[in-house]
Design an enzyme around this catalytic site. Structure first.
Site, PDB file in Angstrom:
ATOM      1  N   ASP A  12     -18.413  12.223   9.842  1.00 26.22           N
ATOM      2  CA  ASP A  12     -18.404  10.871  10.393  1.00 26.22           C
ATOM      3  C   ASP A  12     -17.320  10.763  11.472  1.00 26.22           C
ATOM      4  O   ASP A  12     -16.136  10.905  11.187  1.00 26.22           O
ATOM      5  CB  ASP A  12     -18.137   9.860   9.272  1.00 26.22           C
ATOM      6  CG  ASP A  12     -18.386   8.421   9.691  1.00 26.22           C
ATOM      7  OD1 ASP A  12     -18.564   8.169  10.895  1.00 26.22           O
ATOM      8  OD2 ASP A  12     -18.397   7.549   8.807  1.00 26.22           O
ATOM      9  N   CYS A  52     -22.223   4.076  13.258  1.00 25.74           N
ATOM     10  CA  CYS A  52     -22.683   4.680  12.008  1.00 25.74           C
ATOM     11  C   CYS A  52     -24.130   4.367  11.639  1.00 25.74           C
ATOM     12  O   CYS A  52     -24.975   5.248  11.542  1.00 25.74           O
ATOM     13  CB  CYS A  52     -21.759   4.252  10.871  1.00 25.74           C
ATOM     14  SG  CYS A  52     -20.124   5.011  10.942  1.00 25.74           S
ATOM     15  N   HIS A 102     -24.825   4.508   3.850  1.00 24.99           N
ATOM     16  CA  HIS A 102     -24.652   3.517   4.919  1.00 24.99           C
ATOM     17  C   HIS A 102     -25.940   3.143   5.653  1.00 24.99           C
ATOM     18  O   HIS A 102     -25.933   2.902   6.862  1.00 24.99           O
ATOM     19  CB  HIS A 102     -23.589   3.985   5.917  1.00 24.99           C
ATOM     20  CG  HIS A 102     -22.777   2.841   6.471  1.00 24.99           C
ATOM     21  ND1 HIS A 102     -21.811   2.994   7.451  1.00 24.99           N
ATOM     22  CD2 HIS A 102     -22.796   1.512   6.184  1.00 24.99           C
ATOM     23  CE1 HIS A 102     -21.265   1.839   7.738  1.00 24.99           C
ATOM     24  NE2 HIS A 102     -21.845   0.911   6.982  1.00 24.99           N
ATOM     25  N   ASP A 257     -22.258  12.014  13.292  1.00 28.08           N
ATOM     26  CA  ASP A 257     -23.044  10.858  13.710  1.00 28.08           C
ATOM     27  C   ASP A 257     -22.607  10.324  15.074  1.00 28.08           C
ATOM     28  O   ASP A 257     -23.424   9.811  15.837  1.00 28.08           O
ATOM     29  CB  ASP A 257     -23.030   9.754  12.648  1.00 28.08           C
ATOM     30  CG  ASP A 257     -21.635   9.287  12.245  1.00 28.08           C
ATOM     31  OD1 ASP A 257     -20.629   9.859  12.735  1.00 28.08           O
ATOM     32  OD2 ASP A 257     -21.540   8.344  11.432  1.00 28.08           O
TER      33      ASP A 257
END
Length: 446
Positions: A12, A52, A102, A257
């Site tokens: 991330d 995200c 998420h 991401d």
């Protein structure tokens, strides 16, 4: 094995510029650098929706954000897709997901029911947490909140290793291991990794303004500590594949991401169309099919292209409703640069909402240029060959009209392909009925 195992390692907010194999001599990533030497390196991998939830929803569905509806954080996938897990499960794979999810909405610590897991059966995940040393999760169908032991990267990697060891030799698996760092907070990596980096020693990119330099050095020192901690865990998971005799027949991917501005352009985090936000690692190793020697792939891989490309490599059908391209036919041979990747911010929100200069935009990143358009017309044009730190906006410079118009035509073709009318963010928010807060995003429920 007729069908390879698939192990997808997702980080991330890890920008391409923070990796040794990509030219950064400060950060220590020896295991990833070694992996790069054995992998197809998608050197033009782009986080076209560099935040995200929109990226993750596209990765998990193969769809453009205007198809699945996740144009901002903390809203649910609304397109009823055949998800990544289901696409593999329908072809006889065991499926597993560990770490940050998420894409569920409804609260970042809420239990995620089986019907919202997109076909993943083994499921040890939480919607979102950035407390990496007291990191919660739910295990499969038990709605009791649990906590990973210590720094969650290490604990999640150990769980992934145990899962790999539990699999039958005649049963292929898809495992996504989704780590939370190096996303901020930057200062929370284990001490042994923080001790490796001193803020005073950090060399900044030239596009970090002087008044932000002290703070940026502090951020980056912590960020690099997370990067090196993840590198160690990647080495552990690769060793597990080796020990189990699975390396040759496992399709292993390392990806991120989106990136992190870390002070470049005087900005923080993501959502922006600059290279620090959009350029990400994407390494793909599959020795049985592509050999064990690294080489570059010049295709512009975007988030919605990942699912169809993975399925194509494995020889599996691509579900209807997928918007992305299957690049697998190009991977067995060198290919010329393709035309570029689409960049999009559908609604400015969160850290980059309108009050902080955020705008909705559409753009294109080619091998040489970055071009972006706002609702009211051309906005950015960078020649990345002569201006790699994107400090000279050429969009209204005399003599650049022809280049700008060519790129705008290329961009419009991409938008037409995705049926993107480039409306205002408010139009899309109203379409899906999202109730937003003053920062333009869904109220975050921790």
């Amino acid at each position: 094995m007729s069908k390879p195992n698939v192990l997808f390692l997702l980080t991330d907010q890890w920008r391409l510029q923070a990796l040794g194999y990509a030219g950064n001599a400060q950060v220590q990533t020896p295991n990833i650098d070694r992996l790069a030497g054995e992998s197809l390196n998608f050197r033009h991998a782009i986080s076209g929706y560099s935040v995200c939830c929109p990226w993750r929803a596209s990765f998990l569905t193969g769809q453009y954000p205007l198809t699945h509806g996740v144009i901002i954080n903390d809203v649910p996938i609304g397109s009823n897709p055949v998800g990544l897990g289901a696409a593999f499960k329908n072809q006889g794979y065991n499926t597993a997901y560990i770490g940050k999810w998420h894409v569920n909405s409804g609260g970042r610590r809420n239990y995620i029911p089986p019907g919202r897991r997109l076909g993943f059966d083994y499921f040890k995940a939480l919607e979102c947490s950035h407390d990496y040393n007291r990191s919660a999760y739910y295990a499969n169908d038990d709605p009791t909140m649990r906590y990973w032991d210590g720094y969650d990267v290490v604990a999640q990697t150990a769980d992934a290793g145990a899962y790999i060891k539990s699999q039958r030799a005649d049963q292929p698996f898809l495992l996504v291991l989704s780590w939370g760092p190096p996303h901020d907070p930057y200062e929370t990596a284990p001490p042994e990794y923080r001790d490796m980096y001193a803020a005073a020693d950090i060399q900044l990119r030239p596009n970090v303004p002087p008044d932000m330099a002290p703070e940026a050095r502090e951020w980056i020192a912590g960020y690099y500590a997370h990067c090196t901690a993840i590198d160690k865990s990647l080495g552990d998971i690769v060793k597990t594949l080796d020990d189990c005799g699975l390396s040759e027949d496992t399709l292993l991917v390392l990806a991120s991401d989106h990136g992190d501005m870390l002070g470049s352009q005087g900005m923080q985090r993501k959502q922006k169309p600059f290279d620090e936000s959009i350029r990400v690692p994407f390494l793909l190793r599959y020795p049985a099919k592509y050999g064990g020697t690294g080489r570059s792939v010049d295709r512009f891989l975007n988030a919605h292209d990942i699912m169809p490309t993975l399925l194509g490599i494995c020889g599996l059908p691509i579900p209807e409703g997928v918007d992305g391209r299957d690049f697998s036919p190009d991977l067995a041979r060198p290919a010329a640069d393709d035309e570029g990747a689409l960049l999009a911010c559908f609604h400015p929100f969160g850290e980059w909402h309108r009050g902080r200069g955020g705008v909705e935009y559409r753009g294109i990143r080619t091998a040489r240029y970055t071009y972006c358009r706002k609702l009211d017309g051309p906005w950015l044009l960078f020649d990345n060959e002569v201006d790699p730190y994107q400090q000279n906006n050429l969009v209204h410079r005399p003599g650049q009209a022809e280049t700008r118009n060519e790129l705008d035509h290329l961009l419009q073709g991409k938008l037409d392909e995705m049926r993107d009318e480039f409306l205002s963010g408010r139009d899309y928010v109203d379409k899906w009925g999202y109730p937003l807060d003053e920062t333009g995003t869904m109220p975050i429920k921790w």
